[in-house]
Design a protein around this motif. Sequence first.
Motif, PDB file in Angstrom:
ATOM      1  N   LEU A 264       8.480  -1.613  -9.085  1.00 28.52           N
ATOM      2  CA  LEU A 264       7.632  -2.657  -9.652  1.00 28.52           C
ATOM      3  C   LEU A 264       6.146  -2.368  -9.415  1.00 28.52           C
ATOM      4  O   LEU A 264       5.303  -3.217  -9.658  1.00 28.52           O
ATOM      5  CB  LEU A 264       7.972  -4.009  -9.025  1.00 28.52           C
TER       6      LEU A 264
ATOM      7  N   CYS B  89       9.462  -0.191  -5.108  1.00 32.42           N
ATOM      8  CA  CYS B  89       8.506   0.726  -5.724  1.00 32.42           C
ATOM      9  C   CYS B  89       8.628   0.749  -7.245  1.00 32.42           C
ATOM     10  O   CYS B  89       7.700   1.156  -7.939  1.00 32.42           O
ATOM     11  CB  CYS B  89       8.700   2.125  -5.178  1.00 32.42           C
TER      12      CYS B  89
ATOM     13  N   HIS C  56       0.067   3.009  -4.559  1.00 32.95           N
ATOM     14  CA  HIS C  56      -1.231   3.665  -4.484  1.00 32.95           C
ATOM     15  C   HIS C  56      -1.536   4.453  -5.765  1.00 32.95           C
ATOM     16  O   HIS C  56      -2.604   4.309  -6.336  1.00 32.95           O
ATOM     17  CB  HIS C  56      -1.289   4.589  -3.273  1.00 32.95           C
ATOM     18  N   VAL C  57      -0.560   5.272  -6.194  1.00 29.65           N
ATOM     19  CA  VAL C  57      -0.830   6.067  -7.393  1.00 29.65           C
ATOM     20  C   VAL C  57      -0.850   5.194  -8.639  1.00 29.65           C
ATOM     21  O   VAL C  57      -1.323   5.623  -9.686  1.00 29.65           O
ATOM     22  CB  VAL C  57       0.152   7.265  -7.588  1.00 29.65           C
ATOM     23  N   ASN C  58      -0.360   3.972  -8.548  1.00 29.75           N
ATOM     24  CA  ASN C  58      -0.430   3.075  -9.693  1.00 29.75           C
ATOM     25  C   ASN C  58      -1.576   2.063  -9.571  1.00 29.75           C
ATOM     26  O   ASN C  58      -1.601   1.059 -10.276  1.00 29.75           O
ATOM     27  CB  ASN C  58       0.899   2.347  -9.885  1.00 29.75           C
TER      28      ASN C  58
ATOM     29  N   GLN D 225       0.835  -1.202   0.000  1.00 29.26           N
ATOM     30  CA  GLN D 225       0.000   0.000   0.000  1.00 29.26           C
ATOM     31  C   GLN D 225       0.872   1.255   0.000  1.00 29.26           C
ATOM     32  O   GLN D 225       0.469   2.287   0.506  1.00 29.26           O
ATOM     33  CB  GLN D 225      -0.884   0.007   1.250  1.00 29.26           C
ATOM     34  N   GLY D 226       2.088   1.136  -0.513  1.00 22.72           N
ATOM     35  CA  GLY D 226       2.991   2.280  -0.540  1.00 22.72           C
ATOM     36  C   GLY D 226       2.482   3.366  -1.479  1.00 22.72           C
ATOM     37  O   GLY D 226       1.528   3.163  -2.229  1.00 22.72           O
ATOM     38  N   THR D 227       3.154   4.518  -1.434  1.00 22.93           N
ATOM     39  CA  THR D 227       2.707   5.647  -2.245  1.00 22.93           C
ATOM     40  C   THR D 227       2.755   5.326  -3.732  1.00 22.93           C
ATOM     41  O   THR D 227       1.813   5.597  -4.478  1.00 22.93           O
ATOM     42  CB  THR D 227       3.619   6.864  -1.994  1.00 22.93           C
ATOM     43  N   ALA D 228       3.877   4.750  -4.150  1.00 18.25           N
ATOM     44  CA  ALA D 228       4.026   4.458  -5.570  1.00 18.25           C
ATOM     45  C   ALA D 228       2.974   3.450  -6.008  1.00 18.25           C
ATOM     46  O   ALA D 228       2.392   3.564  -7.089  1.00 18.25           O
ATOM     47  CB  ALA D 228       5.424   3.920  -5.851  1.00 18.25           C
TER      48      ALA D 228
ATOM     49  N   GLN E  93       4.137  -4.924 -11.250  1.00 21.58           N
ATOM     50  CA  GLN E  93       3.390  -4.322 -12.360  1.00 21.58           C
ATOM     51  C   GLN E  93       2.056  -5.035 -12.580  1.00 21.58           C
ATOM     52  O   GLN E  93       1.715  -5.457 -13.678  1.00 21.58           O
ATOM     53  CB  GLN E  93       4.243  -4.321 -13.631  1.00 21.58           C
TER      54      GLN E  93
END
Lengths: 174, 597
Positions: free
Chosen positions: A137, A135, A96-98, A91-94, A150
């Motif tokens: 990936l 992040c 989340h935005v992906n 659930q990291g930022t990267a 991905q």
Amino acid sequence: MSTQEVAIKDPAPMSSFSKVDAILARHHYAPGALISILQETQEEYGYVPPEVLNHIAKKTRLRPAHVYGVATFYTQFRLEPLGKQIITVCQGTACHVNGSEMILAAIAEELGLQPGETTPDGQFTLETVACLGCCGLAPVMMIDGTAYGQLTPDKTRRVLNDLKTKAAQTKKKA
Amino acid sequence: MQLFRAHVLVCGGTGCTSGGSQEIRARLEREIQANNLENEVKLVITGCHGLCEMGPLVIVYPEGTMYTHVQPDDAAEIVSEHLLKGRIVQRLLYKEPMTEEQVPHYGDLPFYKKQHRVVLSNCGYINPEVLEEYIARDGYAALAKCLGEMTPEEVIEEVKKSGLRGRGGAGFPTGLKWSFCRNAPGEPKYVVCNADEGDPGAFMDRSVLEGDPHRLIEGMLIGAYAIGASEGYIYCRAEYPLAVKRLKLAMKQAEEAGLLGDNILGTDFSFHLHLKEGAGAFVCGEETALMASIMGERGMPRPRPPFPANSGLWGKPTNINNVETWANIPDIIRRGGEWFASMGTEKSKGTKVFALTGKVQNTGLVEVPMGITLREIIFEIGGGVPNGKKFKAVQIGGPSGGCLPESQLDLSVDYESLTAAGAIVGSGGLVVMDEDTCIVDVARFFLSFTRAESCGKCTPCREGIKRMLEVLDRIANGEGKMEDLELLERTALVIKNTALCGLGQTAPNPILSTLRYFRDEYVAHIQDKKCPAGVCTNLLTYSIQPELCRGCTACAKVCPVGAISGEIKKPHVIDTEKCIKCGACMEKCRFGAITLG
């Protein structure tokens, strides 16, 4: 060896605390080593059985409430047994935005699980983590130490279906 | 010592490992043996190279040829073409995204050209599991210099001269911190490494731990010598299993080599280092909480003073620094404080490692001199935003940091400038966002993170963050009022001024910075009930463009609630009453006929 295996498979009330005692002795019953003791206990049983918490409290001369407080403060410790395979969704930022929310939704739909829950057959447990630290990936989930990167909801469903088929095959063989 | 004519480096960082680099290593090994090259070519598993986006990576020296996205089946070709015949495997080379031009040499990549690697200088070059490889790159030379030629005071002086400031986020001068602890009464003294890297979107410490663990150990040894500490702890997150494994191995090697333990390098200096694994609590990145956790307690912060330098672990003087801070020390001692101070700006010296992620072409780790602009990092090193999308914001410093817009991109990256702009250097996470990212959603994301991680000890953080999150939920659901913006700002300031520790004090930063630079977007959610980026599901509806729909029924089949109907080969329609906005149909449609608005 065989008795040990039975004990791991059967989380029913423990007849003896010999394995925890070995861990406690290794740490000299030191209250300061409580987190390490709990970590090793969890490694041994797959979770921290509540009766073991009391035993640890007695041996380290800490109050049971204190031991329980520490065990519930940290997200790593589980007081209930886990599924055979653990799905950890980042659930990291990267992530989340992906689109990690969509990945979580796809798993929830496919396995009927909310984070923290285990399937009735004891096969899968779904968990979330703040960041897996890969992040590049994103979005990522990790199953039994393997990172799947991905992801799209479709790819997630494919991975889960593969795992389900494999699990069913092993069951048949057994 | 055996000499090899070529070295093949396979990246063993987390990104590449999950991409299958262990399998690639095994296949390369088999191919090298099959061609009887094992006495000519050496295969090395290294730490992270930083360019995780292009992984798994394989680099062949002496040429420095970098192969990207390598698959196990490529191993045979790399061995037979490159190592046997000396011909570069063209199809695996890095291609410039803009020009499609191939870049054969590692050093020529735009991603690496602007970087200045100090902390990461060994990551990706050496095998982190072999002590000799670190020593061959001048490892432990700084320790020998300290023990042989310098007094502890001189070491502290050198660190002060370098101008190094804490890399964990707050930026306190390291030399000064050391001198406080050295001068504090009490024995024994402790040094601690904070390796509880918990910011979502940050993984620079992980790369040092995995790729160059001896650098950290050497830094801590030097610090211990300067401060007069005999015991040390590394507090590492348990979510980093590879880092824990490599640290344990490095500590064992150092002990066997006489670099850790009693009478180090034959001197009177003794230092014992221990590894503690965290158990999953973000707040343990705060120093007083971290110390509580090392002592086996719940990781809850306490008020300061007393500062750890006076009363830390078991009430004794304790010095805590973060991984990157410790990792800078060996080079400062070996090359001198003045050399370090020659990089960076007036008040922020040296380099900083950033984890560049999100909507950017080259995600990965970058180490740049302080004072570089954000634009250089994102567009020149990072290669800009992919898929022709427009840059919207960059989030710096994780949950304690802020979002900066395009207009702030020429800002110099240093402690003071970023703080003035409403962000922080923090631990160094840089998450790039494009036009498809909703700012309200991002603020909500960070706040729900800090809400979940708040330890609950002090009221402003425990209650205040929860209240702010409720307001944001309202806004994202289209139920917000204009007064809510003022309420958010007021609550944010109260929390900032009254929370007990850094987690609470900085938690409102994502809200304050987005309200400052992206107020329009909040207003759009409140007044127009619209999410301009198309993220907040309650404000969106899915619809099918009849002129694009071919009636293939793929969407109807995938819809979990049966909200899509229509005859085969005729345009379908979505029943917005039934639709749960899961997006499955949009993902499935091959004709781009489903839109969100």
